[in-house]
Design a protein around this motif. Sequence first.
Motif, PDB file in Angstrom:
ATOM      1  N   THR A   4       0.817  -1.209   0.000  1.00 60.45           N
ATOM      2  CA  THR A   4       0.000   0.000   0.000  1.00 60.45           C
ATOM      3  C   THR A   4       0.855   1.266   0.000  1.00 60.45           C
ATOM      4  O   THR A   4       0.545   2.232  -0.699  1.00 60.45           O
ATOM      5  CB  THR A   4      -0.929   0.018   1.231  1.00 60.45           C
ATOM      6  N   SER A  55       5.402   3.848  -3.418  1.00 67.86           N
ATOM      7  CA  SER A  55       5.042   5.023  -4.206  1.00 67.86           C
ATOM      8  C   SER A  55       5.632   5.005  -5.609  1.00 67.86           C
ATOM      9  O   SER A  55       5.208   5.790  -6.447  1.00 67.86           O
ATOM     10  CB  SER A  55       5.488   6.286  -3.480  1.00 67.86           C
ATOM     11  N   VAL A  79      -6.064  -3.959  -5.216  1.00 66.19           N
ATOM     12  CA  VAL A  79      -5.094  -2.964  -4.746  1.00 66.19           C
ATOM     13  C   VAL A  79      -4.108  -2.629  -5.854  1.00 66.19           C
ATOM     14  O   VAL A  79      -3.812  -1.460  -6.120  1.00 66.19           O
ATOM     15  CB  VAL A  79      -4.354  -3.471  -3.489  1.00 66.19           C
ATOM     16  N   LEU A  80      -3.606  -3.644  -6.536  1.00 64.60           N
ATOM     17  CA  LEU A  80      -2.639  -3.413  -7.615  1.00 64.60           C
ATOM     18  C   LEU A  80      -3.273  -2.658  -8.782  1.00 64.60           C
ATOM     19  O   LEU A  80      -2.644  -1.779  -9.373  1.00 64.60           O
ATOM     20  CB  LEU A  80      -2.040  -4.741  -8.077  1.00 64.60           C
ATOM     21  N   ARG A  95      -5.779  -0.499  -8.558  1.00 70.71           N
ATOM     22  CA  ARG A  95      -5.938   0.893  -8.112  1.00 70.71           C
ATOM     23  C   ARG A  95      -4.606   1.648  -8.183  1.00 70.71           C
ATOM     24  O   ARG A  95      -4.553   2.788  -8.633  1.00 70.71           O
ATOM     25  CB  ARG A  95      -6.486   0.950  -6.688  1.00 70.71           C
ATOM     26  N   LYS A  96      -3.534   0.992  -7.776  1.00 72.35           N
ATOM     27  CA  LYS A  96      -2.220   1.641  -7.841  1.00 72.35           C
ATOM     28  C   LYS A  96      -1.835   1.912  -9.290  1.00 72.35           C
ATOM     29  O   LYS A  96      -1.301   2.970  -9.604  1.00 72.35           O
ATOM     30  CB  LYS A  96      -1.159   0.775  -7.154  1.00 72.35           C
ATOM     31  N   GLN A  97      -2.134   0.975 -10.174  1.00 65.16           N
ATOM     32  CA  GLN A  97      -1.815   1.164 -11.590  1.00 65.16           C
ATOM     33  C   GLN A  97      -2.646   2.309 -12.169  1.00 65.16           C
ATOM     34  O   GLN A  97      -2.120   3.162 -12.886  1.00 65.16           O
ATOM     35  CB  GLN A  97      -2.085  -0.118 -12.372  1.00 65.16           C
ATOM     36  N   HIS A 140      -3.952   4.826 -10.582  1.00 65.18           N
ATOM     37  CA  HIS A 140      -3.473   6.071  -9.988  1.00 65.18           C
ATOM     38  C   HIS A 140      -2.193   6.536 -10.693  1.00 65.18           C
ATOM     39  O   HIS A 140      -2.027   7.717 -10.994  1.00 65.18           O
ATOM     40  CB  HIS A 140      -3.216   5.892  -8.493  1.00 65.18           C
ATOM     41  N   THR A 141      -1.301   5.603 -10.992  1.00 63.48           N
ATOM     42  CA  THR A 141      -0.051   5.936 -11.667  1.00 63.48           C
ATOM     43  C   THR A 141      -0.321   6.444 -13.072  1.00 63.48           C
ATOM     44  O   THR A 141       0.275   7.432 -13.508  1.00 63.48           O
ATOM     45  CB  THR A 141       0.872   4.698 -11.736  1.00 63.48           C
TER      46      THR A 141
END
Length: 129
Positions: free
Chosen positions: A89, A92, A115-116, A118-120, A122-123
């Motif tokens: 989480t 960054s 989670v992965l 969402r991170k992708q 966001h990036t």
Amino acid sequence: MADAQLTQTQLAERCGVDAKTVARWITNDGRLPHPGHRWAAAEALGVDESMLWPDGIRRNVKTGPDREIVATYPYRSACPKSVWRNLITDASENLIFAGFTNYFLWLELSNLGAVLRRKQDHTRRAEQT
């Protein structure tokens, strides 16, 4: 200073400090100059910085609770799930899953895929702006 054939004033000039500062370095054992001044003095005198200020090395080596290794576990399953969750989480920049035994993350963290994603997402959004 005698070996380098430098006076306090000459050393001060090479280090970009006042001669009184050099005098304090010599007379006050507990005084630790700024890193740039330590490096300049060591270079001017032709010696290693640790020879002039051995405590400087000891002060910069982390020995307290904020050192890089925070905790160790005798085996992977002894590591709490929350550690893995927080590492993923809080990442960054990069997440690198290397090795053959990281399959446990998918078993231990039920929503890892979400989670992965969402991170992708966001990036990608951050790169577009």
